[in-house]
Design a protein around this motif. Structure first.
Motif, PDB file in Angstrom:
ATOM      1  N   SER A 166      -8.305   3.013   4.940  1.00  0.00           N
ATOM      2  CA  SER A 166      -9.195   4.128   5.703  1.00  0.00           C
ATOM      3  C   SER A 166      -8.143   5.380   6.055  1.00  0.00           C
ATOM      4  O   SER A 166      -8.854   6.433   6.315  1.00  0.00           O
ATOM      5  CB  SER A 166      -9.837   3.711   6.824  1.00  0.00           C
ATOM      6  OG  SER A 166      -8.978   3.122   7.807  1.00  0.00           O
ATOM      7  N   ALA A 167      -6.919   5.059   6.024  1.00  0.00           N
ATOM      8  CA  ALA A 167      -6.162   6.283   6.308  1.00  0.00           C
ATOM      9  C   ALA A 167      -5.518   6.911   5.027  1.00  0.00           C
ATOM     10  O   ALA A 167      -4.601   7.659   5.018  1.00  0.00           O
ATOM     11  CB  ALA A 167      -4.887   5.734   7.068  1.00  0.00           C
ATOM     12  N   THR A 204      -1.674   5.964  11.848  1.00  0.00           N
ATOM     13  CA  THR A 204      -1.207   5.666  10.499  1.00  0.00           C
ATOM     14  C   THR A 204      -1.173   7.043   9.658  1.00  0.00           C
ATOM     15  O   THR A 204      -0.452   7.410   8.856  1.00  0.00           O
ATOM     16  CB  THR A 204      -2.128   4.712   9.647  1.00  0.00           C
ATOM     17  OG1 THR A 204      -2.218   3.432  10.307  1.00  0.00           O
ATOM     18  CG2 THR A 204      -1.732   4.558   7.999  1.00  0.00           C
ATOM     19  N   VAL A 205      -2.181   7.916   9.663  1.00  0.00           N
ATOM     20  CA  VAL A 205      -2.368   9.411   9.392  1.00  0.00           C
ATOM     21  C   VAL A 205      -1.088  10.185   9.915  1.00  0.00           C
ATOM     22  O   VAL A 205      -0.378  10.962   9.201  1.00  0.00           O
ATOM     23  CB  VAL A 205      -3.563   9.884   9.496  1.00  0.00           C
ATOM     24  CG1 VAL A 205      -3.679  11.386   8.951  1.00  0.00           C
ATOM     25  CG2 VAL A 205      -4.840   9.107   8.734  1.00  0.00           C
ATOM     26  N   ALA A 206      -0.879   9.891  11.069  1.00  0.00           N
ATOM     27  CA  ALA A 206       0.123  10.679  11.721  1.00  0.00           C
ATOM     28  C   ALA A 206       1.605  10.166  11.235  1.00  0.00           C
ATOM     29  O   ALA A 206       2.599  11.089  11.007  1.00  0.00           O
ATOM     30  CB  ALA A 206       0.034  10.415  13.395  1.00  0.00           C
ATOM     31  N   VAL A 259      -1.225  16.280   4.386  1.00  0.00           N
ATOM     32  CA  VAL A 259      -1.815  15.114   5.288  1.00  0.00           C
ATOM     33  C   VAL A 259      -2.717  16.138   6.309  1.00  0.00           C
ATOM     34  O   VAL A 259      -2.519  16.765   6.931  1.00  0.00           O
ATOM     35  CB  VAL A 259      -0.775  14.428   5.945  1.00  0.00           C
ATOM     36  CG1 VAL A 259      -1.554  13.398   6.513  1.00  0.00           C
ATOM     37  CG2 VAL A 259       0.040  13.951   4.706  1.00  0.00           C
ATOM     38  N   GLU A 260      -3.994  15.333   6.434  1.00  0.00           N
ATOM     39  CA  GLU A 260      -4.926  15.883   7.306  1.00  0.00           C
ATOM     40  C   GLU A 260      -4.655  15.746   8.698  1.00  0.00           C
ATOM     41  O   GLU A 260      -3.370  14.761   9.100  1.00  0.00           O
ATOM     42  CB  GLU A 260      -6.449  15.233   6.922  1.00  0.00           C
ATOM     43  CG  GLU A 260      -6.468  13.809   7.374  1.00  0.00           C
ATOM     44  CD  GLU A 260      -5.830  12.854   6.175  1.00  0.00           C
ATOM     45  OE1 GLU A 260      -6.322  11.561   6.105  1.00  0.00           O
ATOM     46  OE2 GLU A 260      -5.082  13.357   5.162  1.00  0.00           O
ATOM     47  N   LEU A 266       0.766  -1.150   0.149  1.00  0.00           N
ATOM     48  CA  LEU A 266       0.035  -0.122  -0.095  1.00  0.00           C
ATOM     49  C   LEU A 266       0.892   1.351  -0.034  1.00  0.00           C
ATOM     50  O   LEU A 266       2.136   1.315   0.468  1.00  0.00           O
ATOM     51  CB  LEU A 266      -0.915   0.101   1.283  1.00  0.00           C
ATOM     52  CG  LEU A 266      -1.947  -1.119   1.273  1.00  0.00           C
ATOM     53  CD1 LEU A 266      -1.246  -2.084   2.366  1.00  0.00           C
ATOM     54  CD2 LEU A 266      -3.334  -0.753   1.735  1.00  0.00           C
ATOM     55  N   SER A 267       0.385   2.395  -0.656  1.00  0.00           N
ATOM     56  CA  SER A 267       1.245   3.425  -0.728  1.00  0.00           C
ATOM     57  C   SER A 267       0.258   4.574  -0.713  1.00  0.00           C
ATOM     58  O   SER A 267      -0.916   4.741  -1.057  1.00  0.00           O
ATOM     59  CB  SER A 267       1.901   3.562  -2.000  1.00  0.00           C
ATOM     60  OG  SER A 267       2.565   4.541  -2.103  1.00  0.00           O
ATOM     61  N   ARG A 268       0.937   5.698   0.025  1.00  0.00           N
ATOM     62  CA  ARG A 268      -0.026   7.173   0.219  1.00  0.00           C
ATOM     63  C   ARG A 268       0.950   7.972  -0.456  1.00  0.00           C
ATOM     64  O   ARG A 268       2.322   8.471   0.093  1.00  0.00           O
ATOM     65  CB  ARG A 268      -0.371   7.380   1.585  1.00  0.00           C
ATOM     66  CG  ARG A 268      -0.926   8.830   1.569  1.00  0.00           C
ATOM     67  CD  ARG A 268      -1.570   8.979   2.735  1.00  0.00           C
ATOM     68  NE  ARG A 268      -2.206  10.511   2.945  1.00  0.00           N
ATOM     69  CZ  ARG A 268      -3.108  11.076   3.548  1.00  0.00           C
ATOM     70  NH1 ARG A 268      -3.725  10.244   4.391  1.00  0.00           N
ATOM     71  NH2 ARG A 268      -3.483  12.219   3.732  1.00  0.00           N
ATOM     72  N   ASP A 269       0.518   8.833  -1.385  1.00  0.00           N
ATOM     73  CA  ASP A 269       1.217  10.056  -1.876  1.00  0.00           C
ATOM     74  C   ASP A 269       1.261  11.154  -1.097  1.00  0.00           C
ATOM     75  O   ASP A 269       0.367  11.204  -0.435  1.00  0.00           O
ATOM     76  CB  ASP A 269       0.558  10.450  -3.350  1.00  0.00           C
ATOM     77  CG  ASP A 269       1.258  11.618  -4.073  1.00  0.00           C
ATOM     78  OD1 ASP A 269       2.174  11.269  -4.705  1.00  0.00           O
ATOM     79  OD2 ASP A 269       0.778  12.815  -3.805  1.00  0.00           O
TER      80      ASP A 269
END
Length: 322
Positions: A306-307, A274-276, A173-174, A165-168
């Motif tokens: 979900s993150a 995860t968001v942090a 970031v919120e 999984l990857s997040r750009d």
């Protein structure tokens, strides 16, 4: 199983395309399999960092070496294998003796190098080379088109599926909604370190993570570009933790490990930490945040999605045929 010989000389990080063996080309230098020493682990970390790039597979990352650094530099050095040609590091593997698995990272320049792939396979297949034991054996090879193709054609079988999984991180970031404390190489508060260890121990029933292991990890070169995060609920209880590892500015960062205290699950702390983690990597200059988890870990995959993480196609290890 592990090689004990000392390595002679130093190896440089590859920054150019190596010569290919073939008609009309200069002869290739010999490909060597070399054991590692504690003194040169930092050099390997830098080599593996250079190979990380967006759009590529989630292969062995400096953070994987950094996390295993906590077991001790000698043990890590004994688990590492290095393949080089003409003084250039081309591949790094980390062996788990307990499972007979080697986790690999390859330089982009050997992606389609048939000669190099053939040498890797020969070394993995020969127990006398001290890479994998006789009988059992598996390889995590997520990069290297020539190497992966050769493994398939040689009868190596697909093993357990994993979900990358990857997040750009190009967009802001919120806020994660948790109070988060940070431990990095310059900010070490004993209370937060103790909370980080306590949550780790509560994440896994058989955890062996201790203050000594944390200190060993934090003293390693990979942790200079890493942070431990601890999330706290409204009552001030430590409920979740993660360690994030940068591979350098403009490269993918890694989450390893991440989890929620067993007494505080079911409250959304997993997605929050995860968001942090994504926000911390963004602050460190990472281009993206990456993670890979067993596909059977359905809850874990859902947490990352979900993150804001994008689920990528499943990948498998390769197991040596019986």
């Amino acid at each position: 199983m592990r090689l004990r010989e000392s390595r002679v000389g130093t190896l440089a990080v590859q920054n150019h395309v190596p010569r290919r063996c073939g008609v009309g080309l200069d002869p290739c230098m010999s490909i060597t399999l070399q054991p590692e020493t504690p003194d040169s682990l930092g050099e390997l970390v830098e080599a593996v960092a250079v190979w990380q790039h967006d759009g590529g597979p989630v292969q062995l990352h400096p953070g994987d070496l950094g996390w295993n650094w906590s077991l001790g530099v000698q043990e890590l050095a004994e688990a590492v294998r290095v393949w080089a040609r003409d003084g250039q590091i081309l591949a790094v593997g980390m062996v788990d003796d307990a499972t007979g698995l080697i986790r690999m990272a390859l330089a982009p320049s050997v992606d389609e190098d048939d000669a190099f792939a053939a040498q890797l396979l020969a070394d993995l297949s020969d127990p006398g080379q001290g890479v994998l034991p006789d009988g059992a054996g598996a390889v995590e090879a997520r990069f290297g088109a020539a190497f992966r193709d050769l493994l398939r054609r040689s009868g190596w079988e697909a093993d357990e599926p994993w979900t990358p999984l990857s997040r750009d991180l190009t967009e802001q970031v919120e806020d994660c909604g948790l109070r988060v404390e940070v431990i990095d190489a310059h900010n070490v508060q004993a209370r937060i370190v103790q909370d980080r260890i306590a949550v780790q121990q509560a994440m896994f029933p058989n955890s062996t993570f201790t203050l000594e292991r944390w200190r060993t990890m934090a003293a390693g070169s990979p942790y200079r570009q890493a942070r431990c995060l601890v999330g706290y609920d409204g009552d001030g209880d430590a409920v979740a933790t993660v360690t994030v590892w940068s591979a350098g500015e403009g490269r993918p960062g890694l989450l390893e490990p991440l989890g929620v205290h067993r007494d505080h699950r079911g409250h959304g702390y997993g997605p929050a930490i995860t968001v942090a983690a994504a926000a911390a990597l963004q602050e460190m200059g990472s281009s993206s945040a990456t993670v890979c988890t067993p596909s059977s870990n359905v809850g874990g995959v859902a947490t990352y999605v979900s993150a804001g993480f994008q689920k990528l196609p499943d990948v498998t290890d390769f197991r040596r045929p019986n």
